[in-house]
Design a protein around this motif. Structure first.
Motif, PDB file in Angstrom:
ATOM      1  N   ARG A 106       0.831  -1.209   0.000  1.00 12.79           N
ATOM      2  CA  ARG A 106       0.000   0.000   0.000  1.00 12.79           C
ATOM      3  C   ARG A 106       0.864   1.257   0.000  1.00 12.79           C
ATOM      4  O   ARG A 106       0.617   2.212  -0.752  1.00 12.79           O
ATOM      5  CB  ARG A 106      -0.911   0.005   1.228  1.00 12.79           C
ATOM      6  N   ASP A 127      -9.522   1.654  -4.817  1.00 10.32           N
ATOM      7  CA  ASP A 127      -9.981   0.347  -4.340  1.00 10.32           C
ATOM      8  C   ASP A 127     -10.326  -0.574  -5.496  1.00 10.32           C
ATOM      9  O   ASP A 127     -10.006  -1.774  -5.472  1.00 10.32           O
ATOM     10  CB  ASP A 127     -11.194   0.516  -3.418  1.00 10.32           C
ATOM     11  N   VAL A 130      -6.883  -1.832  -7.223  1.00 14.00           N
ATOM     12  CA  VAL A 130      -6.137  -2.908  -6.561  1.00 14.00           C
ATOM     13  C   VAL A 130      -6.935  -4.200  -6.545  1.00 14.00           C
ATOM     14  O   VAL A 130      -6.359  -5.296  -6.568  1.00 14.00           O
ATOM     15  CB  VAL A 130      -5.697  -2.494  -5.140  1.00 14.00           C
ATOM     16  N   LYS A 131      -8.270  -4.090  -6.531  1.00 13.73           N
ATOM     17  CA  LYS A 131      -9.088  -5.300  -6.623  1.00 13.73           C
ATOM     18  C   LYS A 131      -8.959  -5.929  -7.997  1.00 13.73           C
ATOM     19  O   LYS A 131      -8.845  -7.154  -8.127  1.00 13.73           O
ATOM     20  CB  LYS A 131     -10.549  -4.967  -6.311  1.00 13.73           C
ATOM     21  N   ASP A 136      -5.728  -6.566  -3.480  1.00 14.72           N
ATOM     22  CA  ASP A 136      -6.440  -5.838  -2.431  1.00 14.72           C
ATOM     23  C   ASP A 136      -6.254  -6.482  -1.059  1.00 14.72           C
ATOM     24  O   ASP A 136      -6.284  -5.794  -0.038  1.00 14.72           O
ATOM     25  CB  ASP A 136      -7.931  -5.732  -2.768  1.00 14.72           C
ATOM     26  N   HIS A 137      -6.024  -7.801  -1.022  1.00 15.95           N
ATOM     27  CA  HIS A 137      -5.830  -8.499   0.250  1.00 15.95           C
ATOM     28  C   HIS A 137      -4.358  -8.592   0.648  1.00 15.95           C
ATOM     29  O   HIS A 137      -4.047  -9.190   1.679  1.00 15.95           O
ATOM     30  CB  HIS A 137      -6.424  -9.908   0.156  1.00 15.95           C
TER      31      HIS A 137
END
Length: 227
Positions: A106, A127, A130-131, A136-137
């Motif tokens: 991040r 968001d 990155v998804k 994202d995780h």
């Protein structure tokens, strides 16, 4: 309506000075890339493709010729103007991921956002980005805890966080195994299809070029030898 040109190059030459000796890297290159196109430049080491990459990205000036990116002539720009163009128009993805090892995924992306002048408040697509990249995780992990494929996805997120219209990818799968290389090529195609990005990919791998690119050019000895 004809497509606009994202890259337009005419008579491009680059000569390096090494110990008083002139070493030509590019010997008169003409090249066009249309908006929304994935263009692969294929060639062996020493063919001039990396020099071409650096000139298009505004990282080094040409010796002779014109280089237009998004309609702006880099060959007539000062170093400061080329830096501004890089921040606004061009994203870079390299074979070496070049992530800052002490920062999380991040934070690596946030550094690029800060440099580009993109704040959290003004970038509503972070968001979703990155998804889409499938990280994202993994945003709170540092590079050493990420796989090679995940590190390259973070590098891609960093490159496109300010939504540049042109993405330059220099051997983006060179440090990856077959499975992760395929995933990155799929991701580049997805970025092109969903975000409309023009992508110039430098590679020595003809299979990667054939899979990903709309068009492939070949370089040898500082020339484009066929299309």
């Amino acid at each position: 309506m004809p497509q606009e040109k994202m890259i337009e190059i005419r008579g491009l030459k680059k000569v390096y000075q090494m110990g008083g000796v002139e070493v030509p890297a590019l010997r008169g290159v003409d090249l066009d890339a249309l908006q929304g196109e994935i263009l692969a430049i294929l060639g062996p080491s020493g063919s001039g493709k990396s020099t071409l990459f650096h000139i298009i990205g505004g990282l080094t000036p040409p010796t002779e010729g014109t280089v237009k990116v998004a309609g702006r002539d880099l060959s007539r720009m000062t170093n400061r103007k080329r830096t501004e163009l890089r921040r606004q128009t061009v994203g870079f993805v390299f074979q070496k991921f070049n992530l800052l090892p002490t920062l999380t995924a991040r934070e690596n992306v946030q550094v690029a956002r800060h440099i580009a002048g993109v704040s959290k408040e003004t970038d509503q697509g972070f968001d979703e980005l990155v998804k889409m990249l499938g990280i994202d995780h993994r945003l709170d992990h540092k590079p050493y805890a990420l796989s090679g494929g995940e590190q390259q996805r973070v590098a891609i997120a960093r490159a496109i966080v300010n939504h540049p219209p042109l993405l330059l990818a220099d051997e983006p799968t060179g440090n990856l195994d077959t499975e992760n290389a395929q995933a990155i090529l799929d991701m580049l195609k997805k970025l092109n299809e969903q975000l409309g990005q023009t992508i110039l990919m430098i590679t020595h791998n003809p299979e990667a070029a054939a899979y990903c690119a709309h068009r492939t050019l070949h370089m040898r000895d500082g020339h484009i030898v066929d299309a």
